[in-house]
Design a protein around this motif. Structure first.
Motif, PDB file in Angstrom:
ATOM      1  N   ASP A 174      20.692  12.666  10.654  1.00  0.00           N
ATOM      2  CA  ASP A 174      21.237  13.682  11.550  1.00  0.00           C
ATOM      3  C   ASP A 174      20.023  14.432  12.271  1.00  0.00           C
ATOM      4  O   ASP A 174      19.002  14.629  11.546  1.00  0.00           O
ATOM      5  CB  ASP A 174      22.026  14.734  10.749  1.00  0.00           C
ATOM      6  CG  ASP A 174      23.411  13.953  10.435  1.00  0.00           C
ATOM      7  OD1 ASP A 174      23.991  12.985  10.945  1.00  0.00           O
ATOM      8  OD2 ASP A 174      24.080  14.311   9.340  1.00  0.00           O
ATOM      9  N   ARG A 193      19.322  17.462  15.316  1.00  0.00           N
ATOM     10  CA  ARG A 193      19.716  18.237  16.566  1.00  0.00           C
ATOM     11  C   ARG A 193      18.799  17.922  17.787  1.00  0.00           C
ATOM     12  O   ARG A 193      17.527  18.318  17.358  1.00  0.00           O
ATOM     13  CB  ARG A 193      19.756  19.889  16.353  1.00  0.00           C
ATOM     14  CG  ARG A 193      20.805  20.182  15.136  1.00  0.00           C
ATOM     15  CD  ARG A 193      22.286  20.203  15.845  1.00  0.00           C
ATOM     16  NE  ARG A 193      23.313  19.950  14.529  1.00  0.00           N
ATOM     17  CZ  ARG A 193      23.855  21.217  14.302  1.00  0.00           C
ATOM     18  NH1 ARG A 193      23.615  22.363  14.763  1.00  0.00           N
ATOM     19  NH2 ARG A 193      24.820  20.986  13.071  1.00  0.00           N
ATOM     20  N   ASP A 205      24.209  17.412  18.768  1.00  0.00           N
ATOM     21  CA  ASP A 205      24.477  16.950  17.369  1.00  0.00           C
ATOM     22  C   ASP A 205      24.474  15.540  17.223  1.00  0.00           C
ATOM     23  O   ASP A 205      25.557  14.965  17.522  1.00  0.00           O
ATOM     24  CB  ASP A 205      25.705  17.773  16.855  1.00  0.00           C
ATOM     25  CG  ASP A 205      25.753  17.430  15.331  1.00  0.00           C
ATOM     26  OD1 ASP A 205      24.916  17.093  14.749  1.00  0.00           O
ATOM     27  OD2 ASP A 205      26.991  17.654  14.794  1.00  0.00           O
ATOM     28  N   TRP A 234      26.599  10.805  18.906  1.00  0.00           N
ATOM     29  CA  TRP A 234      26.444  12.155  19.243  1.00  0.00           C
ATOM     30  C   TRP A 234      27.635  12.990  19.716  1.00  0.00           C
ATOM     31  O   TRP A 234      28.643  12.290  20.182  1.00  0.00           O
ATOM     32  CB  TRP A 234      25.368  12.329  20.517  1.00  0.00           C
ATOM     33  CG  TRP A 234      25.898  11.992  21.688  1.00  0.00           C
ATOM     34  CD1 TRP A 234      25.986  13.201  22.669  1.00  0.00           C
ATOM     35  CD2 TRP A 234      26.264  10.833  22.343  1.00  0.00           C
ATOM     36  NE1 TRP A 234      26.575  12.618  23.746  1.00  0.00           N
ATOM     37  CE2 TRP A 234      26.752  11.015  23.538  1.00  0.00           C
ATOM     38  CE3 TRP A 234      25.995   9.792  21.708  1.00  0.00           C
ATOM     39  CZ2 TRP A 234      27.183  10.522  24.443  1.00  0.00           C
ATOM     40  CZ3 TRP A 234      26.622   8.542  22.718  1.00  0.00           C
ATOM     41  CH2 TRP A 234      26.900   8.836  24.043  1.00  0.00           C
ATOM     42  N   SER A 244      27.690  20.530  18.845  1.00  0.00           N
ATOM     43  CA  SER A 244      26.907  20.533  20.313  1.00  0.00           C
ATOM     44  C   SER A 244      27.050  21.896  20.839  1.00  0.00           C
ATOM     45  O   SER A 244      28.136  22.300  21.140  1.00  0.00           O
ATOM     46  CB  SER A 244      27.308  19.242  21.119  1.00  0.00           C
ATOM     47  OG  SER A 244      26.623  18.179  20.402  1.00  0.00           O
TER      48      SER A 244
END
Lengths: 284, 895
Positions: free
Chosen positions: B35, B37, B46, B91, B99
């Motif tokens: 994962d 960001r 994200d 995403w 996000s």
């Protein structure tokens, strides 16, 4: 002259016909076959007095089959076979096969058959052949009666599956035969278990009940999707593959796999039954 | 023995448990995921990157989610593709989930630019294969929102190597205002998803998956929607018409304008059960992409139908993987350009739900079909009413109803007064309709405008109508005359369907004034409408895709053949073994009915018969005497071939006995009580038994046997109504059927009354003439004594005495005296030489008299003043028997 009594030959003992008659005279056989005639009549009456009723047949796989049960003789026969397939026919197969050796043992007549002497392999083969014949006869009686009654009452109409396209009558009969044939093949598993238990125990009820019980346990396990691929090895996993015969075009995949599974299991159980019985001390 | 059984059972259980564990053990996933960001294009996205476990550089896939979803919605698909050797980047689009940013609805500057940023980032990853600097080898796929993104991205960025857009739009304005009528329920669902951050429920992996209840951030009216989109929605949803500004805005969010710039091979997957983005959207996309390979596939799901049946999902997965494997990974043959579609074939036999069959056609024929059929419809013009505010409204489809929508097929409700019907004659032959049917309608309206909903039902023989996937065509007509006579025909293109319309079914065209899913005019009105001429059906010849499972069929055929051969070989082998069986006759015993030598039978550690030897000659009636548990029945069982001897031989007429040996046919037996079929009469039982021997009927000597049974009329009654004695007599009769040379009877008088016992004795004695022999087992001394010529006494599995009965039973000098004074009696007897005695109880003497006669002994005792109560002579057999059984015969009395 082989040292035997005059006129005795192992291959002439306990002929299929004589065993068939012995079983035919049993009240159990007559009742079972009679019920195969009675059930379609009961269903027909239920549909008649039940009328239209509500359409709430749930959303299960059978809902569509129930919905179209009275559109014609073929559909009525199909419906009758469906409602019988999950339990009634299982019991019938278990009854005819589980009863073979165990009932003779419980009456004490088994030892006299063996003392005739009927060769043990022959005894099993004839018993199995007669049990299979009666089982098949039951299925045919059920289907035939339902087809005849349904046609008389609802007419000779194309087969509707409720999901996919209608099937013309000629092909509909073939598909119905296919469904009945496939069901009989899958029920060979029950026949195998019941027959094996019949050899292992002297209690006919135990053999019949045991076979039905194992069938139900297998069906329950099959409901547990978490078992994943393992379910393919459950003897009951493919029992509903006959629904593929109602698709248009026909789906054979499940049926072929189901037939393989059923034949393998039946052969295994019958094999053990022969192996055991030909070596067993008969003490009953 | 028992122990061994337990061990084998345990082994079997252990093996089974092992197999089950092995099968259920979770397999190595074959990928890792990270994962991260990422800051892209002014927002934080994200993301999650799935990497296959390999050291080589791998091609990448960009996997977009549906509207209202997040990267989690597509996790299952991502894992699957990662397992197939792709680096899969998922995403959460801006404005959703974790996000940041607002929803711009796939705007070129926002969401599409974001995706370009993700491509940049992918190019920096060491695991990803590159086509050039900053140009990753990448495919893009996604459903609905993600599908449009794939199209838009491929139109905007030439780095994309292949795309698979699914169930997505071509022109959003056209999708939401089909035929100029606002698709209010779908629009509302999506608008609210943008506010609540998620769809309420439903949707498959590629479609959106619902988010939990969360407080609405910021503006309660617009939520996370970008201002321009929000305001446009509020405006058009109120007016129900698509104004030019809105049209222009939605055009920038639609692939329609950029399709011609797409160079990436495109596989368009569209759902047949989709009232939001129907098949016509994919058709428009297919026509718009001119610079790349395009392939079209339809499946039975969609925004209404969900992911479709398993078989359909697998087909779509296969097509997708084949597409990416060739155009992105560079593996596998080039996929053909054939058009594939599917239809529901029936119920899935093994899993819940339905089953779809795939069909293919060489070239994509568009929505007009390869061929067309014209079906005339008839009916006069009809007046139909538009209800105020469009309520009550007909229901044709329920957005996101999933599989339920197919159930709705049959129950679609048109409201009385609000629709007109035009029906065709029954069709001749079946028609495989693939594409959009068309119909001509005419309408008159007092205001010159009308909103109408045109539907094509298929009506079966039982008058059950069904509307394929609940799809309808809304039309907004303007410039209409007030009088139907002056109305010009308008061609209405109905939604594309896949449907095999069968022989004898009819078509029904319905024109309705309202529909739950659409926004119609609010004022009440009456239109006059007519459907004229014919319905044109697009036809595609059905070519089912062959399933490749011929393997199983061959396996089945092979299996059945193998079993048939196996069964035949088994029978042949069994007969050969029967023929080759040891038939050597021991010459010295060839004429001896029965010769037993060294017979031993054990059950596990229990010794039932230790060792017995005896012989039965012709003309003899031999009694096998012993108390219960002496091993008589066990011996007889071996004799009948029911159980196998542990050691020793049984010779019958010189032939060694084995279970089922043919020589057994020369023996008639009653072992361990009678065994009859209770449902048959006595006579039927005897007949059935003889029939089972397979021997000629006249050999049975049936009358003689019946006479012996002596059952009279009772012979015609069912055996289950017989008394024990009757069964016993019937069993003896059965044993005598065919007058076997050796008759073996186990306790034959059991249950008989005294006259019958006496009769039985005579029968047995008579039987043992003409060279026949009888072996009778009994625990009753008297019976053996009175019936038999010879006796074999058994006890605890061994023979303790044997010989002629008169020899054994004959008088012996032993006498039992019951006296009043034992001491005096002893003294008196002491006077005689050769007389010995033993005390038996307090008042009894067992005396061996020797030379002394019994009369002399009595006289002496009486003279001595001893009172004699009883004098009983004792015989050898009784001696022996008593010695075995105990001091008194009462212990082994009647059963």
């Amino acid at each position: 002259m082989n040292g035997a009594a005059q006129g005795y030959s192992p291959t002439r003992t306990l002929s299929f016909a004589s065993e068939f008659v012995r079983q035919w005279r049993r009240r159990r056989t007559q009742l079972a076959l009679g019920f195969m005639v009675l059930l379609p009549v009961v269903l027909l009456i239920a549909f008649e007095i039940g009328g239209e009723g509500d359409d709430d047949n749930g959303n299960g796989a059978f809902a569509s089959i129930i919905d179209v049960a009275v559109v014609g003789g073929l559909n009525f026969a199909l419906f009758t076979v469906f409602v019988s397939s999950s339990f009634l026919l299982v019991v019938i197969f278990a009854l005819f096969h589980g009863d073979t050796i165990a009932s003779e043992a419980s009456w004490g007549s088994l030892r006299y058959l063996l003392a005739i002497p009927v060769p043990r392999g022959r005894l099993l083969s004839i018993k199995l052949a007669v049990a299979l014949t009666y089982s098949l006869l039951a299925v045919i009686t059920l289907t035939g009666t339902a087809l005849a009654l349904g046609t008389l009452r609802y007419g000779w109409n194309p087969l509707q599956s409720g999901v996919s396209a209608d099937v013309p009558t000629g092909e509909g009969v073939l598909r119905l035969l296919g469904v009945v044939g496939y069901l009989s093949v899958t029920l060979l598993v029950v026949a195998g278990i019941a027959f094996l238990l019949s050899v292992l125990t002297d209690a006919p009820l135990g053999a019949v009940g045991g076979a039905v019980l194992l069938f139900i346990v297998s069906s329950i396990l099959d409901q547990i999707t978490a078992l994943g691929e393992l379910r393919n090895f459950l003897p009951t996993h493919f029992v509903r593959a006959y629904l593929g015969l109602l698709s248009s075009p026909v789906q054979f995949d499940g049926i072929v796999k189901g037939a393989i599974s059923a034949i393998c299991y039946a052969t295994l159980f019958w094999g053990i039954a022969y192996w055991r019985f030909t070596r067993k001390d008969v003490t009953s | 023995m028992r122990k061994r059984r337990w061990v084998s059972l345990l082994v079997a259980v252990a093996v089974l448990a092992g197999v089950v564990t092995w099968a259920l053990w979770p397999a190595d996933p074959g990928y890792t995921s990270h994962d991260e960001r990422l800051s892209v294009n002014g927002v934080t996205l994200d993301t999650r990157l799935y990497l296959p476990k390999t050291s080589e550089k791998v091609p990448a896939l960009l996997l977009g989610h549906g509207f209202g979803g997040t990267k989690e919605s597509v996790a299952e698909d991502a894992k699957e593709f990662a397992g197939r050797g792709y680096a899969v980047l998922t995403w959460t689009a801006r404005g959703f989930g974790a996000s940041t940013g607002q929803i711009h609805l796939n705007s070129p500057e926002h969401e599409v630019r974001d995706a370009q940023g993700l491509l940049d980032w992918l190019a920096t990853r060491p695991e990803v294969r590159l086509d050039g600097s900053g140009d990753p080898r990448v495919g893009v796929m996604g459903g609905s929102y993600g599908g449009a993104l794939a199209l838009l991205l491929a139109g905007q960025d030439q780095r994309v190597d292949a795309i698979v857009p699914m169930i997505t739009w071509n022109d959003l304005g056209n999708s939401l205002f089909t035929g100029g009528v606002f698709k209010k329920s779908w629009a509302g669902i999506f608008f609210s998803a943008g506010i609540s951050r998620g769809l309420p429920a439903g949707g498959g992996g590629l479609l959106a998956r619902g988010a939990a209840e969360q407080p609405v951030p910021g503006n309660p009216q617009c939520g996370r929607w970008a201002r321009d989109i929000c305001e446009t929605y509020l405006r058009v949803a109120e007016s129900g018409t698509l104004d030019d500004t809105a049209k222009a805005l939605l055009a920038t969010r639609s692939p329609a304008g950029t399709l011609s710039r797409i160079k990436a091979p495109t596989l368009l997957v569209q759902g047949e059960a989709d009232s939001l983005f129907p098949l016509s959207e994919a058709d428009a996309n297919a026509k718009g992409i001119t610079g790349a390979n395009v392939r079209v596939a339809w499946f039975t799901g969609g925004h209404d139908g969900g992911t479709g049946p398993t078989s359909d999902q697998n087909r779509v997965k296969f097509l997708t993987l084949q597409w990416f494997d060739h155009y992105v990974k560079g593996a596998g043959e080039a996929p053909s350009g054939s058009f594939t579609y599917s239809s529901i074939a029936g119920l899935d036999p093994l899993e819940r739900g339905s089953l779809a069959t795939g069909f293919s056609y060489d070239d994509y024929p568009g929505l007009g079909g390869v061929d067309t059929a014209s079906v005339p419809i008839a009916g006069p013009p009809q007046a139909i009413a538009n209800p105020p505010n469009g309520t009550p409204a007909a229901i044709s489809s329920l957005p996101q109803a999933g599989a339920l929508s197919s159930v709705l097929n049959g129950v679609t409700a048109d409201l009385p007064g609000q629709h007109g019907n035009w029906v065709s004659e029954p069709l001749r032959g079946s028609h495989n309709v693939v594409g959009s049917p068309t119909v001509h309608i005419r309408a008159a309206s007092p205001t010159g405008e009308a909103v109408l909903f045109v539907k094509l039902y298929v009506v079966d023989q039982n008058n059950q109508p069904s509307l394929s996937n609940g799809l309808i065509a809304p039309v907004r007509l303007t410039g209409l005359p007030a009088d139907i006579a002056q109305a010009q025909p308008v061609t209405v293109t109905l939604p594309a369907i896949v449907r095999n319309i069968e022989d004898g079914h009819r078509l029904r065209v319905v024109i309705a004034t309202s529909d739950q899913s659409y926004l119609g005019p609010a004022q009440p009105m009456v239109y006059t409408v007519a459907a004229d001429g014919a319905v044109t059906l697009p036809i595609v010849p059905p070519v089912p895709i062959a399933t490749a499972d011929a393997f199983w069929l061959y396996l089945l055929i092979g299996l059945v053949a193998l079993l048939a051969v196996g069964a035949i070989v088994g029978v042949v082998l069994a007969r050969m073994r029967l023929r080759r069986r040891d038939r050597t006759v021991v010459a010295e015993h060839a004429d001896t009915p029965l010769h037993v030598r060294g017979l031993r039978k054990t059950y596990g550690s229990f010794v039932a018969v230790e060792r017995i030897d005896f012989t039965v000659q012709r003309g003899q009636v031999v009694g096998l005497l012993g108390p219960n548990g002496a091993g008589k029945t066990t011996s007889l069982r071996v004799l009948m071939g029911l159980t196998q001897a542990t050691a020793g031989d049984v010779l019958i007429f010189g032939q060694r006995l084995a279970p089922g040996a043919p020589v057994l046919s020369r023996i008639g037996a009653l072992v361990e009580g009678p065994g009859f079929l209770p449902h048959l009469t006595g006579e039927q039982n005897l007949r059935a038994y003889w029939k089972a021997t397979g021997r000629p009927w006249q050999d049975a000597k049936f009358e003689q046997a019946l006479e012996i049974a002596g059952l009279g009329d009772a012979i015609g009654r069912r055996v289950k109504d017989y008394s024990h004695g009757m069964k016993q007599r019937l069993a003896v009769a059965q044993a005598m059927l065919g007058l076997p040379e050796l008759l073996v009877l186990d306790e034959p008088t059991d249950g008989l009354d005294p006259p019958q016992i006496a009769e039985m004795r005579r029968v047995l004695q008579r039987y043992a003439t003409d060279g026949r022999a009888v072996l009778v087992s009994s625990h009753l001394l008297a019976e053996v004594e009175q019936t038999c010529t010879h006796v074999v006494v058994m006890h605890k599995g061994v023979v303790v005495a044997s010989g002629r009965v008169d020899e054994i039973v004959g008088d012996t000098p032993t006498t039992v005296f019951d006296v009043s004074d034992v001491d005096l009696a002893q003294k008196t007897l002491d006077r005689f030489d050769g007389v010995t005695y033993a005390l038996d109880g307090s008042r009894s003497l067992v005396v061996e008299l020797g030379e002394l006669s019994r009369a002399e002994a009595i006289a002496s005792l009486v003279q001595a003043g001893v009172g004699i109560d009883r004098v009983t002579p004792r015989r050898r057999l009784e001696d022996a028997f008593l010695a075995l059984v105990g001091t008194s015969t009462a212990g082994s009395g009647d059963r």
